[in-house]
Enzyme design. Sequence first.
Site, PDB file in Angstrom:
ATOM      1  N   VAL A  12       9.044   1.970   6.162  1.00 63.13           N
ATOM      2  CA  VAL A  12       8.367   2.245   7.432  1.00 63.13           C
ATOM      3  C   VAL A  12       9.248   1.837   8.611  1.00 63.13           C
ATOM      4  CG1 VAL A  12       6.367   1.719   8.866  1.00 63.13           C
ATOM      5  CG2 VAL A  12       6.079   2.049   6.407  1.00 63.13           C
ATOM      6  N   ALA A  66       8.331  -6.602   9.083  1.00 66.27           N
ATOM      7  CA  ALA A  66       8.841  -7.380   7.956  1.00 66.27           C
ATOM      8  C   ALA A  66       7.682  -8.086   7.258  1.00 66.27           C
ATOM      9  CB  ALA A  66       9.864  -8.396   8.441  1.00 66.27           C
ATOM     10  N   ALA A  67       7.556  -7.871   5.947  1.00 69.96           N
ATOM     11  CA  ALA A  67       6.448  -8.468   5.199  1.00 69.96           C
ATOM     12  C   ALA A  67       6.649  -8.255   3.711  1.00 69.96           C
ATOM     13  CB  ALA A  67       5.111  -7.843   5.623  1.00 69.96           C
ATOM     14  N   THR A 106      -2.665  -3.889   7.664  1.00 67.39           N
ATOM     15  CA  THR A 106      -3.024  -3.066   6.514  1.00 67.39           C
ATOM     16  C   THR A 106      -4.529  -2.952   6.352  1.00 67.39           C
ATOM     17  OG1 THR A 106      -2.975  -3.038   4.085  1.00 67.39           O
ATOM     18  CG2 THR A 106      -2.781  -5.167   5.123  1.00 67.39           C
ATOM     19  N   TYR A 130      -2.449 -10.901  -0.603  1.00 65.24           N
ATOM     20  CA  TYR A 130      -1.718 -10.079   0.356  1.00 65.24           C
ATOM     21  C   TYR A 130      -2.591  -9.749   1.560  1.00 65.24           C
ATOM     22  CZ  TYR A 130      -0.158  -5.706   2.488  1.00 65.24           C
ATOM     23  OH  TYR A 130       0.176  -4.727   3.391  1.00 65.24           O
ATOM     24  N   PHE A 158      -3.384   2.650   6.343  1.00 67.02           N
ATOM     25  CA  PHE A 158      -3.936   2.935   5.029  1.00 67.02           C
ATOM     26  C   PHE A 158      -2.773   3.363   4.122  1.00 67.02           C
ATOM     27  CE2 PHE A 158      -7.471   2.233   7.566  1.00 67.02           C
ATOM     28  CZ  PHE A 158      -8.626   2.175   6.818  1.00 67.02           C
ATOM     29  N   ASN A 159      -2.850   4.432   3.377  1.00 65.60           N
ATOM     30  CA  ASN A 159      -1.770   4.823   2.465  1.00 65.60           C
ATOM     31  C   ASN A 159      -0.728   5.670   3.185  1.00 65.60           C
ATOM     32  OD1 ASN A 159      -2.827   3.721  -0.092  1.00 65.60           O
ATOM     33  ND2 ASN A 159      -4.485   5.174   0.245  1.00 65.60           N
ATOM     34  N   ARG A 200      -8.598   8.647  -1.840  1.00 66.86           N
ATOM     35  CA  ARG A 200      -7.875   7.875  -0.836  1.00 66.86           C
ATOM     36  C   ARG A 200      -7.282   8.842   0.189  1.00 66.86           C
ATOM     37  NH1 ARG A 200     -10.450   4.944  -3.438  1.00 66.86           N
ATOM     38  NH2 ARG A 200      -9.819   3.067  -4.574  1.00 66.86           N
TER      39      ARG A 200
END
Length: 308
Positions: A12, A66-67, A106, A130, A158-159, A200
């Site tokens: 991303v 960043a994660a 998220t 998470y 989402f996705n 989804r």
Amino acid sequence: MRVLVTGAAGYVGYAVGKRLVAAGHEVDGLIRKPDQRLPPGARPVIGDLLVPESIPSPYEGICHLAALTRVRESFADPLRFFTTNVQGTINLLNAIPETRLVYGSTAAVYGTPERQPIPETQAPSPSSPYGASKLAAEDLIRYHARTGAITAVVLRTFNVAGSVDGRGDPDQTRLIPKALAVAARHAPRLTINGDGAAVREYLHVDDLAMAYVRALEATIPGRDQGEGHEATYNVGSGSGASVREVIDAVQEVTGREVPVQHNEPQPEPPLLISDSTAARRDLAWAPERSALHEIIQDSWAAIRAQDA
């Protein structure tokens, strides 16, 4: 605007950096290794959010991506997830105390609510370390913004799927990348739970990147008066597809069969869809490339180019 993108070499982060450069911003990409690829026009900056003295400053804007993100891994090592996702955010805010922050969160913060589509007013109830770590980071950002130190926009995603510059999603724990890997003969079969009826939604990574640009550039009430402000938005397509429909679309786009192994059904919500009305209204944002077939076509083209 001079902007720092954390996680800039990620799936991303790369797409966000590319869109920011195209919008005319001066973009620095925070990376931990000098050989990591950034979009053309973005300047690499070596640093680590867990090493506070390595974080560059100052910046007018930050897109914080960043994660650690894998839900299942978070159960095995929750301390690592909280350290990276929460302490890393604290270190970033301490290093750059006055800025406009867009934080990548998220839908996992919601857990599995019965109400669908899910609005931002839905009470968070994360069901994984998470999701809990991302919600904790959201909360500290909000409290910090309310002191007047920063302006903050939280984007709950989402996705995400699709590709930018031939860079598809490398995470084959996700449905579309794994189904395409099977179609490309990189894996023998796709394993799914139950009959594949769970629905989804999917958002093209380039549409998500544009949401970051719009959030960064949005007029934020109170900022001109020196007041802090924070806002939270869902960013999603709002259009759902079942697991079975995704598999059918992959087979149609690729012209290849995707062998499927059905495991025993697992407890999971039958439907998870976002309500992104607020983002469309306040950020003048709307997905343009998130039709399921376009997402899959872009992802498949990236795989084929890598295999060539």
